[in-house]
Design an enzyme around this catalytic site. Sequence first.
Site, PDB file in Angstrom:
ATOM      1  N   GLY A 627       1.011  -1.171   0.087  1.00 48.59           N
ATOM      2  CA  GLY A 627      -0.060  -0.012   0.040  1.00 48.59           C
ATOM      3  C   GLY A 627       0.725   1.345  -0.081  1.00 48.59           C
ATOM      4  O   GLY A 627       2.019   1.382  -0.431  1.00 48.59           O
ATOM      5  N   VAL A 629       3.014   4.686   1.626  1.00 56.18           N
ATOM      6  CA  VAL A 629       3.985   4.782   2.799  1.00 56.18           C
ATOM      7  C   VAL A 629       3.479   6.578   2.636  1.00 56.18           C
ATOM      8  O   VAL A 629       3.666   7.099   1.851  1.00 56.18           O
ATOM      9  CB  VAL A 629       5.313   4.676   2.550  1.00 56.18           C
ATOM     10  N   ASP A 740      18.222  -9.304   2.359  1.00 51.56           N
ATOM     11  CA  ASP A 740      18.145  -8.411   1.149  1.00 51.56           C
ATOM     12  C   ASP A 740      18.696  -6.877   1.639  1.00 51.56           C
ATOM     13  O   ASP A 740      18.087  -5.965   1.593  1.00 51.56           O
ATOM     14  CB  ASP A 740      16.554  -8.006   1.022  1.00 51.56           C
TER      15      ASP A 740
END
EC number: 2.7.10.1
Length: 987
Positions: A627, A629, A740
């Site tokens: 969604g 930020v 990551d």
Amino acid sequence: MELRVLLCWASLAAALEETLLNTKLETADLKWVTFPQVDGQWEELSGLDEEQHSVRTYEVCDVQRAPGQAHWLRTGWVPRRGAVHVYATLRFTMLECLSLPRAGRSCKETFTVFYYESDADTATALTPAWMENPYIKVDTVAAEHLTRKRPGAEATGKVNVKTLRLGPLSKAGFYLAFQDQGACMALLSLHLFYKKCAQLTVNLTRFPETVPRELVVPVAGSCVVDAVPAPGPSPSLYCREDGQWAEQPVTGCSCAPGFEAAEGNTKCRACAQGTFKPLSGEGSCQPCPANSHSNTIGSAVCQCRVGYFRARTDPRGAPCTTPPSAPRSVVSRLNGSSLHLEWSAPLESGGREDLTYALRCRECRPGGSCAPCGGDLTFDPGPRDLVEPWVVVRGLRPDFTYTFEVTALNGVSSLATGPVPFEPVNVTTDREVPPAVSDIRVTRSSPSSLSLAWAVPRAPSGAVLDYEVKYHEKGAEGPSSVRFLKTSENRAELRGLKRGASYLVQVRARSEAGYGPFGQEHHSQTQLDESEGWREQLALIAGTAVVGVVLVLVVIVVAVLCLRKQSNGREAEYSDKHGQYLIGHGTKVYIDPFTYEDPNEAVREFAKEIDVSYVKIEEVIGAGEFGEVCRGRLKAPGKKESCVAIKTLKGGYTERQRREFLSEASIMGQFEHPNIIRLEGVVTNSMPVMILTEFMENGALDSFLRLNDGQFTVIQLVGMLRGIASGMRYLAEMSYVHRDLAARNILVNSNLVCKVSDFGLSRFLEENSSDPTYTSSLGGKIPIRWTAPEAIAFRKFTSASDAWSYGIVMWEVMSFGERPYWDMSNQDVINAIEQDYRLPPPPDCPTSLHQLMLDCWQKDRNARPRFPQVVSALDKMIRNPASLKIVARENGGASHPLLDQRQPHYSAFGSVGEWLRAIKMGRYEESFAAAGFGSFELVSQISAEDLLRIGVTLAGHQKKILASVQHMKSQAKPGTPGGTGGPAPQY
């Protein structure tokens, strides 16, 4: 009452359907367009439906069509009337191919539905082209119930009903088209409609009828009549695409003062006479409090009756009160020039508890007039605002008559008119009390004492019995600072005083009639004693010597301990050695939230739930996988307001997506380190679901470095790397593997502190992929440029694979956000690494830093440094800045062959501006042009002074431009080979 509200909610929340087209209601021919105009096409017929009503239908049955033949049927132009998604309900029958004697191999039991958008009815028999593009395919429809055709009998079977969804639509209208490729079917009816949320009143908030334009649309509500918005965000509700209102409102409204909720919390009703409601909110009307009344409906406050009042600080719902009566039974006790008065509380307090007392005083001289008392009288504790029923009056003059009027007051006394009742008392002092003592002198002064003397006052009758001395340090306040001393002679010695301090002294005399008044204040000061100062200095020197001896002993003990530690092992220093990493006793270990039977339990355990009313979203700053930020503010009760980053979960999510979204919070909530992004809390009890973290002003590290290319010193960059390594060391100690680690997942605050973030992706390798990439749970691919080779080949993720990624981050930082491996493909990167090629040092990169990168890129993961060793190595560089001045040279003694990105020949650039953009100095393109450097011949002669004049003031940018100019000169020399002809890397 709650059941009634719930039933009301269920009935009002039903979706509305707005019909755009319904062929069952058409009485005339539909005259839809068919293509092609040949036998076997769609044919319009009249028929009867199940209720024996006449309806228009279309039939087609070309089961022996030529291969590739298709029959099209297109409706008329249908205005969408604001709908974004439209639903089409089809009723049709279809014959089973096996029951048709003439059916060939081309017979089918399906047909396809398309639509075409346009802003007007512009379609013709030939346009748009009868094919999938420009038509948009909706679905291939298969019959659930097939009709069987038996020889000599009528076909029998059930009617198929299929509802399809079209959209999103953006133009004024659309056509619906049906494509037959060999079916034998009848289209009995077509119903086109869209859904919308019905008008709804809930929680005293009215939400208008709304056509949804997205999966979930926020709708602002308005308060009903005589209601006001509740504290917090504006009332809002979410309208779903299916026309249903989603959950209860985020916030609602409440009835205004003088009104209460009624009829299932859907309207506000005025308070009846004799009742009131002082505040907006959920409360109901209450009877008027004592001594008040309301003569109209809708009263927010009840008026006080005559003679009764409310204080300004009283709440609206407080009873009305009246001033108290006078105090009773005043008793006086006179002692010379002092008077003690006390009394009893009044009979009537007025119905209040804030009762206080005050005194008025008048004095009458012997045989003279009366006047208000002068300022020489003192009242203890004071002349007004007395809480206790007593007071001591000092400083009375001899042979005076005093009249004291004692009054009782409360919070409404100032609002009442008329005289204030009081209780009087008369007191006449004796004539024998001694007069005030004056003419005080200091006979001797020392650092800690004062010797005083004064003249004996002349008493009217009788001798002076003794004296009372009152003294305190100048500037000191409060009764605790005042001291008293009694003496029988007209002298006194004050001891225990401060050195070099000023004191105020007063004296009074006592005879048989009592004490006389205190005289005027006399100012005296103690002395400074140098001999005493020398003694203090001597004590200070001695104390310093003792501290020095203790420090020497501590240094010796620490040195012994360090030598013992060195003899036991030297692996704390950064080296190539590897060993087993053990978690010490008491070390906190990371817990995977997906090991919980209920992942929501992990969220409750590790993340704090925050009330949505404490959160204010200010602006959207980006978009994430789940969604938006946003930047916002968090104001929790009792805490300072803070700026936060807010991740929101987009509407229409699945439960799996919600769990994965919140898993980041349950991971982050386990970490507490200055170089790990801090979780503030989560919002899960309202929509949208949110994760709140501390706000990092400078955003992601890679874009921040690119924006500030060349503006940081090497020591500043090493400091950033040290912070990242410290955070990764903490994660390794927690047994957490990041997977990551990249500059894009490092956030930077306003103080240039770097913090590791992005703990929310559950990653897995795509099966049977020729180009291995990591794919998130929602399909977002992660480049492999930061991933260790064993993680690519065997999915082996460890802290050692994080160390490889950290080496890539080091390269990103030292190159100011350059893309690792430049424009090489993923497969080229994998091939180069397998052949032991590694990235070269960035421009002006210290040799020690590039060597640390190469150590992180060791093929044997056990040979890579662990993060405690990385932190230790960076600390040594920071403590020894001279080691950072040795700049790495390409292939200069490297343990691995290095990749090379050759700069193209300058002739490959069409202009100076194109050359500047290629070396990422495009910001100076206009400055070069304005200064006249429009050709490569002029640019090749440019100097550092020219760059300053142009406006290139950053040292890093000057170096980059001058280095490229030098390369340009070398290319221009006769016999010098040209570049590679393009930016493609070679290895």
